[in-house]
Motif scaffolding. Sequence first.
Motif, mmCIF file in Angstrom:
data_model
loop_
_atom_site.group_PDB
_atom_site.id
_atom_site.type_symbol
_atom_site.label_atom_id
_atom_site.label_comp_id
_atom_site.label_asym_id
_atom_site.label_seq_id
_atom_site.Cartn_x
_atom_site.Cartn_y
_atom_site.Cartn_z
ATOM 1 N N TYR A 38 -13.087 8.066 -2.559
ATOM 2 C CA TYR A 38 -13.223 8.473 -1.163
ATOM 3 C C TYR A 38 -12.683 9.894 -1.040
ATOM 4 C CZ TYR A 38 -12.467 8.487 3.929
ATOM 5 O OH TYR A 38 -12.475 8.801 5.260
ATOM 6 N N VAL A 39 -13.380 10.712 -0.264
ATOM 7 C CA VAL A 39 -12.930 12.079 0.002
ATOM 8 C C VAL A 39 -12.563 12.170 1.475
ATOM 9 C CG1 VAL A 39 -13.504 14.532 -0.013
ATOM 10 C CG2 VAL A 39 -14.389 13.022 -1.825
ATOM 11 N N THR A 40 -11.307 12.503 1.738
ATOM 12 C CA THR A 40 -10.835 12.653 3.104
ATOM 13 C C THR A 40 -10.932 14.116 3.516
ATOM 14 O OG1 THR A 40 -9.017 12.131 4.604
ATOM 15 C CG2 THR A 40 -8.401 12.934 2.412
ATOM 16 N N SER A 41 -10.440 14.458 4.670
ATOM 17 C CA SER A 41 -10.452 15.854 5.109
ATOM 18 C C SER A 41 -9.340 16.628 4.406
ATOM 19 C CB SER A 41 -10.311 15.920 6.636
ATOM 20 O OG SER A 41 -9.206 15.162 7.075
ATOM 21 N N GLY A 42 -9.253 17.920 4.681
ATOM 22 C CA GLY A 42 -8.304 18.779 3.984
ATOM 23 C C GLY A 42 -6.859 18.518 4.352
ATOM 24 N N VAL A 43 -5.971 19.080 3.550
ATOM 25 C CA VAL A 43 -4.539 18.848 3.748
ATOM 26 C C VAL A 43 -4.083 19.296 5.130
ATOM 27 C CG1 VAL A 43 -3.964 21.034 2.584
ATOM 28 C CG2 VAL A 43 -2.226 19.265 2.790
ATOM 29 N N THR A 44 -4.630 20.392 5.654
ATOM 30 C CA THR A 44 -4.234 20.882 6.974
ATOM 31 C C THR A 44 -5.112 20.310 8.084
ATOM 32 O OG1 THR A 44 -5.622 22.845 6.726
ATOM 33 C CG2 THR A 44 -3.313 23.025 6.041
ATOM 34 N N GLU A 45 -6.043 19.433 7.725
ATOM 35 C CA GLU A 45 -6.972 18.839 8.696
ATOM 36 C C GLU A 45 -6.695 17.349 8.856
ATOM 37 O OE1 GLU A 45 -10.427 19.977 6.588
ATOM 38 O OE2 GLU A 45 -10.549 21.956 7.520
ATOM 39 N N HIS A 46 -5.420 16.980 8.692
ATOM 40 C CA HIS A 46 -4.970 15.593 8.879
ATOM 41 C C HIS A 46 -5.587 14.639 7.856
ATOM 42 C CE1 HIS A 46 -3.568 17.398 12.568
ATOM 43 N NE2 HIS A 46 -4.807 17.601 12.978
ATOM 44 N N GLY A 47 -5.764 15.143 6.620
ATOM 45 C CA GLY A 47 -6.429 14.354 5.590
ATOM 46 C C GLY A 47 -5.726 13.053 5.248
ATOM 47 N N ILE A 48 -4.398 13.083 5.122
ATOM 48 C CA ILE A 48 -3.667 11.850 4.796
ATOM 49 C C ILE A 48 -3.775 10.862 5.951
ATOM 50 C CG2 ILE A 48 -1.349 10.894 4.473
ATOM 51 C CD1 ILE A 48 -0.719 13.228 2.650
ATOM 52 N N TYR A 49 -3.571 11.332 7.167
ATOM 53 C CA TYR A 49 -3.637 10.445 8.332
ATOM 54 C C TYR A 49 -5.025 9.815 8.436
ATOM 55 C CZ TYR A 49 -2.982 8.745 13.095
ATOM 56 O OH TYR A 49 -2.878 7.934 14.202
ATOM 57 N N GLN A 50 -6.047 10.620 8.264
ATOM 58 C CA GLN A 50 -7.417 10.118 8.407
ATOM 59 C C GLN A 50 -7.720 9.056 7.354
ATOM 60 O OE1 GLN A 50 -10.758 12.196 6.769
ATOM 61 N NE2 GLN A 50 -11.457 10.082 6.901
ATOM 62 N N ALA A 51 -7.279 9.271 6.113
ATOM 63 C CA ALA A 51 -7.529 8.294 5.052
ATOM 64 C C ALA A 51 -6.716 7.020 5.252
ATOM 65 C CB ALA A 51 -7.214 8.920 3.693
ATOM 66 N N PHE A 52 -5.480 7.153 5.711
ATOM 67 C CA PHE A 52 -4.679 5.963 5.993
ATOM 68 C C PHE A 52 -5.368 5.103 7.058
ATOM 69 C CE2 PHE A 52 -0.035 6.591 4.466
ATOM 70 C CZ PHE A 52 -0.463 7.195 3.289
ATOM 71 N N LYS A 53 -5.948 5.752 8.065
ATOM 72 C CA LYS A 53 -6.695 5.016 9.085
ATOM 73 C C LYS A 53 -7.931 4.361 8.479
ATOM 74 C CE LYS A 53 -6.655 5.566 13.296
ATOM 75 N NZ LYS A 53 -6.214 4.743 14.477
ATOM 76 N N HIS A 54 -8.632 5.092 7.638
ATOM 77 C CA HIS A 54 -9.866 4.592 7.038
ATOM 78 C C HIS A 54 -9.614 3.322 6.236
ATOM 79 C CE1 HIS A 54 -13.833 4.756 5.085
ATOM 80 N NE2 HIS A 54 -13.195 4.474 3.961
ATOM 81 N N PHE A 55 -8.503 3.276 5.507
ATOM 82 C CA PHE A 55 -8.197 2.132 4.669
ATOM 83 C C PHE A 55 -7.305 1.105 5.368
ATOM 84 C CE2 PHE A 55 -9.437 5.292 1.451
ATOM 85 C CZ PHE A 55 -10.396 4.545 0.773
ATOM 86 N N ASN A 56 -7.175 1.233 6.689
ATOM 87 C CA ASN A 56 -6.436 0.273 7.507
ATOM 88 C C ASN A 56 -4.960 0.130 7.076
ATOM 89 O OD1 ASN A 56 -8.732 -0.492 9.119
ATOM 90 N ND2 ASN A 56 -9.462 -1.663 7.336
ATOM 91 N N LEU A 57 -4.390 1.219 6.584
ATOM 92 C CA LEU A 57 -2.974 1.232 6.243
ATOM 93 C C LEU A 57 -2.132 1.426 7.503
ATOM 94 C CD1 LEU A 57 -3.283 3.538 3.119
ATOM 95 C CD2 LEU A 57 -2.954 1.063 3.105
ATOM 96 N N ILE A 58 -2.747 2.003 8.519
ATOM 97 C CA ILE A 58 -2.110 2.194 9.825
ATOM 98 C C ILE A 58 -3.128 1.840 10.894
ATOM 99 C CG2 ILE A 58 -0.502 3.961 9.020
ATOM 100 C CD1 ILE A 58 -2.355 6.087 10.137
ATOM 101 N N ASP A 59 -2.640 1.630 12.100
ATOM 102 C CA ASP A 59 -3.535 1.273 13.214
ATOM 103 C C ASP A 59 -4.231 2.504 13.783
ATOM 104 O OD1 ASP A 59 -2.806 -1.386 12.978
ATOM 105 O OD2 ASP A 59 -1.078 -1.123 14.334
#
Length: 279
Positions: A258-279
């Motif tokens: 999976y490719v998320t957005s960039g480091v300064t474009e909330h990439g970690i947050y977006q991927a955590f949401k995608h994989f249901n690690l956070i609400d």
Amino acid sequence: MSKIIFLDVDGTLVDYDNQIPTSAITAIQEAQSKGHKIYVCTGRSRAEMQAEIWEIGIDGMIGGNGNYIESDGEVIFHNCLSLEQCTDIVDYLNNHKLSFYLESNSGLYASEDFMERSLPVMQEYARRKGMPKAEQLTPQLAFHGIVFDSPTLYRDDVNKISFILESYQDYLDAKKHFPQFEVNTWGGKGEIALFGDIGVKHVNKAAAIDQLLKHLGIQKADSLAFGDAKIDIPMFKYCAIGVAMGSGGHEAKAAADYVTSGVTEHGIYQAFKHFNLID
């Protein structure tokens, strides 16, 4: 089901100004509140880990690209170059007039000419990463915890040694000369690489993750790895899910699930949401 998440640091958790996006901190702390474990898995030695990373509340780290494992304050593994090995490499680099620095958990220890020689190299590295005002970058800012006046470069606590490539041939020569070590490049793909590094053989991020999972009693099926560069590919292949940052290299993105957005474009947050690690 609780997961264990491994985050590369440079270009993944921190941006090219060495700042941690607020959204990444939010994602990590919310994921931990749901029972997930968060570890950084980085080429940095412990001395390069700025306090802000620990203050997030991460569960531990894999450092030196696998040479060091720490979990909940306990050192699980630490595989250093011996004094004899370090001496051999330092003498080789000095004899070949290659500037270098030693990466230890106690600090970074630079060769005599490294500060001067590394300035244009790190500015070029910053330009390639799209860092604003790359020409203002200094070695002191680029290398957290570096020491330029070490009384000795013959040490027994070195995780790996990075050196500036005057040409790609310097990497090829070092790789041929040191078959007993792991010799890699970084700061660019193939012949445009800016640095080489030399470390203990058969040590990488994937091997360290395997060792940590066994220590914790966690199944590989419950693991995710985040990264942005070629050196992160082994952990992508090892973990159940590999996530590449959108700001990362083409090879890393091609190897990821999976490719998320960039480091300064909330990439970690977006991927955590995608994989249901956070609400």
